[in-house]
Design an enzyme around this catalytic site. Structure first.
Site, PDB file in Angstrom:
ATOM      1  N   TRP A 207       1.199  -1.320  -0.046  1.00 44.33           N
ATOM      2  CA  TRP A 207       0.348   0.070   0.553  1.00 44.33           C
ATOM      3  C   TRP A 207       0.705   1.314  -0.371  1.00 44.33           C
ATOM      4  CZ3 TRP A 207      -0.515   4.187   3.736  1.00 44.33           C
ATOM      5  CH2 TRP A 207      -1.847   4.796   3.736  1.00 44.33           C
ATOM      6  N   ASP A 374     -15.215  12.063  -1.942  1.00 45.52           N
ATOM      7  CA  ASP A 374     -15.185  10.839  -1.182  1.00 45.52           C
ATOM      8  C   ASP A 374     -15.770  10.540  -0.084  1.00 45.52           C
ATOM      9  OD1 ASP A 374     -12.536   8.997  -0.634  1.00 45.52           O
ATOM     10  OD2 ASP A 374     -12.425   9.994  -2.347  1.00 45.52           O
ATOM     11  N   ASP A 375     -15.689   9.871  -0.548  1.00 38.54           N
ATOM     12  CA  ASP A 375     -15.535   8.974   1.470  1.00 38.54           C
ATOM     13  C   ASP A 375     -16.682  10.052   2.210  1.00 38.54           C
ATOM     14  OD1 ASP A 375     -16.132   6.998   3.519  1.00 38.54           O
ATOM     15  OD2 ASP A 375     -14.500   5.786   3.343  1.00 38.54           O
ATOM     16  N   TRP A 485     -15.297   4.408  -8.003  1.00 41.95           N
ATOM     17  CA  TRP A 485     -14.973   2.919  -7.762  1.00 41.95           C
ATOM     18  C   TRP A 485     -14.104   2.044  -7.224  1.00 41.95           C
ATOM     19  CZ3 TRP A 485     -19.101   0.297  -9.615  1.00 41.95           C
ATOM     20  CH2 TRP A 485     -19.799  -1.192  -8.943  1.00 41.95           C
ATOM     21  N   ASP A 486     -14.116   2.692  -5.801  1.00 41.31           N
ATOM     22  CA  ASP A 486     -12.976   2.283  -5.056  1.00 41.31           C
ATOM     23  C   ASP A 486     -13.187   0.623  -4.213  1.00 41.31           C
ATOM     24  OD1 ASP A 486     -10.554   1.792  -2.971  1.00 41.31           O
ATOM     25  OD2 ASP A 486     -11.733   3.944  -2.110  1.00 41.31           O
ATOM     26  N   MET A 487     -12.307  -0.374  -3.919  1.00 36.30           N
ATOM     27  CA  MET A 487     -12.387  -1.421  -3.236  1.00 36.30           C
ATOM     28  C   MET A 487     -11.263  -1.678  -2.517  1.00 36.30           C
ATOM     29  SD  MET A 487     -10.667  -4.949  -3.973  1.00 36.30           S
ATOM     30  CE  MET A 487     -11.992  -6.160  -4.669  1.00 36.30           C
ATOM     31  N   ASN A 488     -11.609  -1.023  -0.932  1.00 34.87           N
ATOM     32  CA  ASN A 488      -9.662  -1.273   0.033  1.00 34.87           C
ATOM     33  C   ASN A 488     -10.510  -2.373   1.057  1.00 34.87           C
ATOM     34  OD1 ASN A 488      -9.357   1.408  -0.528  1.00 34.87           O
ATOM     35  ND2 ASN A 488     -11.621   2.146   0.149  1.00 34.87           N
ATOM     36  N   ASP A 556      -1.983   5.670  -3.471  1.00 36.74           N
ATOM     37  CA  ASP A 556      -3.082   6.748  -1.780  1.00 36.74           C
ATOM     38  C   ASP A 556      -1.529   7.607  -1.841  1.00 36.74           C
ATOM     39  OD1 ASP A 556      -5.045   5.740  -2.095  1.00 36.74           O
ATOM     40  OD2 ASP A 556      -5.157   5.063   0.338  1.00 36.74           O
TER      41      ASP A 556
HETATM   42  C1  GLA Z   1      -9.088   4.509  -0.505  1.00 38.94           C
HETATM   43  C2  GLA Z   1      -8.999   5.055  -1.089  1.00 38.94           C
HETATM   44  C3  GLA Z   1      -8.642   6.524  -1.121  1.00 38.94           C
HETATM   45  C4  GLA Z   1     -10.095   7.323  -0.013  1.00 38.94           C
HETATM   46  C5  GLA Z   1     -10.020   6.189   0.793  1.00 38.94           C
HETATM   47  C6  GLA Z   1     -11.836   6.987   0.904  1.00 38.94           C
HETATM   48  O1  GLA Z   1      -8.014   4.532   0.337  1.00 38.94           O
HETATM   49  O2  GLA Z   1      -7.723   4.581  -1.997  1.00 38.94           O
HETATM   50  O3  GLA Z   1      -8.660   8.017  -1.887  1.00 38.94           O
HETATM   51  O4  GLA Z   1     -11.258   7.361  -0.981  1.00 38.94           O
HETATM   52  O5  GLA Z   1     -10.252   5.053   0.094  1.00 38.94           O
HETATM   53  O6  GLA Z   1     -11.993   6.090   2.354  1.00 38.94           O
END
Ligand code: GLA
Length: 738
Positions: A207, A374-375, A485-488, A556
């Site tokens: 990461w 964002d989130d 569209w995220d995937m964490n 990130d």
């Molecule tokens: C991930 C994305 C970030 C942000 C966070 C939000 O880490 O890479 O850019 O959007 O999620 O929780």
């Protein structure tokens, strides 16, 4: 160019019956069918050849000979013959490409060629992303093979492109028997070659430091890069290049493979007892088992093969052209993207309508074109501990609702974008309280959390529909023109409440197919949407996702210096137009480093370009620079998106400075970016040798009077004056003097 099939004289001295020759503008790929069993052998891949019958290279005229001549040593033949698509368990002890367990519990596969067909263009791969090209752009060869003992039919698909030196491969497997078969391995490509003292290049990371380049000599044994995370991941990348010793940016042979797939993969090189190397790529067979009932088929994803005799840079430019012209689609394929400002690093979860509007107001005055929320805008999402799955607008934060906010932002002349993480579910969410079985988990085990969340089982139709409607419903409710569209988190605890016991081994791949289906639906219903994929930064930056979104968040880590390495590794394969890159605030939130605002702008210019900071709170002198940075983006972005990329120097290698250029296809314009990472005491100006220019054209560097031939600028170079301080940068804009 194109693909040709040649029948050879019967009983050809080398026991070959026919030859397939695939030609791209500068490369040839040659295979032959040999012996009574119709084995498909790999003969040659490299720079273009005029001859097609180079079957002597197969060594079938020497011991151990083909089985029809010397059946007592069939094992030795199987274990040394350069198989185009090797099976398993029948004498070839190298790792193969395909394996099956029969209903009786036996393993073992060996394929014989039955027939072939050649057609113009390239068929789609059902349910999967793939490169595309019509008649006039490419030709496709399908070689139908079978394993009679199993009743297994395998079609090997090859496409040769006519405008770029690329061969793509994929495989379709069908059970033509009366019994169930279990496919436990099905790779997409194999290259058996003599080892030319190869070195290997791969990409690795974590990461916030994705796709760092690693280069090593290869030796006996196996070396694999793989993922079992349900996505490629931050750690490994579905890419490998084998290069002749010392290959540089400009010289040496390079064989590269990349995978158009967004799930578990493996890419492996194996050097055997005879110093030949087998390079394979495909879906990772660990935790994979696909049941094939009678008449059922399985489509393996596409592998991309690139050969360059002009070093690593040649390989890079081939990949860029392929992905820009034959993979990325949609409204923004060849278009400049709006300069966005994202509120993640500006506010994290702590925002409301007023705060967002304050950012938007200031941003629009400075020339920023889109606000991305964002989130944190939904459910009770005040931290990353809860609410994923509850995609209802939080009207305490967004007073007046989403449409109200979007209209206000639009009134400022800005577009509006929004963040989703649709594949996820928080244990602390209404969705989980109502549907605990929607999370991927193994019954009887407490599934492992990551970022306090589980993964939704989107392989289930009702879950997929719920997810889709959540996203689409929000998009229908306001004028939203961009989605991140995220995937964490990666997948773990692989178990689906819906799949039968003998199909649990299908979950990983079914998950990827479901993801593709969702993104396909989204891009079809909202064709004008700008989609940016993301996965905790750049954990799902692969050609599969690029088929749906023209850009992907690269990392990130937005620190300009860390980004040099990340972007070098990413741009090794992917066009600059695809790399999500933003200017963020300092000290940088990931590494605490402070770099000049100007340098942050230069580095982000090599990607999609945008801002990720609270523009109302940054220092005035930084804010003042934004309009000119945006003007710079507008001035250079057409060139950056569409030009040829040349790596001139690498900070990763020299630990001092980085330099790369983008040159327009007609060679009349170039932009050179030079970043001095660390200053050096007591040294002269630095000589930089430009690349990719027309030696016979004269160029002028913007802001300077002199004119020089491209030849001079490339062979003799330019002098970069000492820049005072660390983390400094300079752009050189060259234009041909006409
Ligand atoms: C991930 C994305 C970030 C942000 C966070 C939000 O880490 O890479 O850019 O959007 O999620 O929780």
């Amino acid at each position: 160019m194109g693909i040709k099939h040649y029948d050879l004289e019967p009983q050809n001295a080398h026991a070959a019956k026919c030859v397939f020759k695939l030609d791209t503008p500068n490369t040839s790929y040659i295979m032959a069918v040999v012996d009574e069993d119709n084995f498909l052998g790999h003969i040659y891949y490299g720079s273009k050849l005029k001859d097609h019958d180079v079957t002597y290279l197969l060594r079938t005229g020497e011991a151990p000979f083909v089985p029809s001549k010397n059946n007592r040593d069939k094992c030795s033949f199987m274990d040394s013959f350069p198989m185009e698509y090797p099976g398993h368990g029948l004498g070839d002890y190298r790792d193969g490409c395909i394996d099956v367990i029969s209903q009786e519990g036996h393993r073992g596969v060996s394929l014989s060629v039955v027939s072939h067909k050649i057609c113009t263009g390239k068929p789609d791969l059902t349910g999967l992303p793939a490169t595309f090209g019509g008649a006039g752009h490419c030709t496709t060869l399908e070689i139908l093979c079978e394993d009679k003992a199993l009743g297994l039919v395998v079609t090997l698909m090859y496409t040769a492109f006519e405008d770029v030196d690329v061969i793509t491969r994929s495989v379709y497997v069908e059970n033509a028997s009366k019994k169930d078969l279990y496919l436990t391995k099905v790779l997409s490509a194999c290259l058996d070659m003599d080892n030319k003292k190869f070195e290997r290049m791969t990409l690795h990371g974590s990461w916030a430091r994705e796709r760092h380049i690693q280069r090593q000599k290869i030796g006996f044994g196996k070396y694999a890069v793989s993922s079992l995370r349900g996505e490629p991941g931050h750690q490994e990348h579905p890419f490998m290049a084998l290069m002749t010793e010392g290959a540089s940016q400009d010289a040496g042979e390079v064989y590269a493979v990349n995978f158009v797939y967004s799930g578990n993969f493996i890419v492996q090189e194996e050097v055997n007892q005879f110093d030949s190397v087998r390079l394979t790529m495909g879906i990772n067979s660990e935790d994979f088992c696909w049941k094939l009932g009678t008449g059922e088929g399985f489509q393996a994803p596409e592998a991309v093969l690139v050969y360059s005799e002009n070093g690593i840079g040649g390989m890079t430019r081939t990949f860029h052209d392929l992905y820009r012209n034959h993979l990325i689609r949609g409204e923004y394929k060849d278009k400049k993207r709006p300069v966005l400002i994202n509120n993640w690093e500006a506010t994290y979860f702590d925002f409301d309508t007023d705060k967002l509007l304050a950012i938007a107001r200031q941003a629009s005055e400075l020339g920023i074109e889109m606000l991305v929320m964002d989130d944190g805008w939904f459910g009770n999402r005040d931290s990353d501990n809860r609410a994923l799955g509850d995609w209802q607008v939080n009207e305490e934060k967004l007073k007046g609702g989403l449409d109200f906010l979007v209209k206000k932002v639009n009134k400022l002349g800005m577009k509006f974008g929004i963040w989703f993480e649709p594949e996820m579910i928080s244990p602390d969410s209404d969705l989980y309280r109502n549907h605990p079985d929607w999370a991927i988990a193994i019954p009887g085990r407490r599934a492992a959390l990551a970022r306090n969340q589980y993964v939704l089982d989107i392989t289930r139709e009702e879950v997929r529909d719920y997810v889709y409607e959540c996203v689409a419903g929000i998009l229908r409710s306001a004028n939203i023109e961009y989605v991140k569209w995220d995937m964490n988190r990666p997948l773990s605890d692989i178990g689906s409440a819906k799949l039968s016991a003998d199909r649990q081994g299908e979950l990983y791949h079914r998950y990827v197919l479901a993801l593709y289906e969702l993104q396909n639906r989204l891009t079809e219903e909202f064709p004008y949407l700008l989609l940016e994929n993301c996965s905790g930064g750049g954990a799902r930056f692969d050609p599969g996702m690029l088929y749906y979104s023209p850009q992907i968040w690269c990392s990130d880590d937005t620190d300009a210096i860390e980004r040099l390495e990340i972007q070098e590794g990413t741009a090794l394969i992917y066009p600059l137009s695809a790399m999500g890159a933003h200017v963020s605030d300092c000290p940088n939130h990931t590494v605490g480093r402070t770099t000049p605002f100007e340098t942050r702008g230069y580095v982000a210019l090599a990607g999609t370009f945008g801002y990720e900071l609270d523009v109302t709170r940054i220092p005035e002198e930084d804010r003042k620079m934004i309009p000119s940075q945006i003007a710079m983006y507008h001035k250079y972005n057409d060139l950056v998106r569409s030009g040829d990329y040349y790596r001139i120097a690498s900070y990763r290698e020299n630990h001092r400075y980085d330099c790369y250029a983008v040159v327009s296809k007609d060679k009349k314009e170039a932009l050179v970016t030079y970043i001095q990472v660390l200053n050096c005491p007591n040294y002269h100006s630095r000589r930089i040798y430009l690349k990719g220019l027309d030696p016979n054209m004269k160029y002028r560097i913007e802001g300077e009077e002199e004119e020089y031939y491209g030849e001079t600028l490339m062979k003799a170079g330019i002098q970069v004056k000492n820049l005072w301080g660390d983390f400094k940068g300079r752009l050189y804009h060259l234009k041909a003097v006409l």
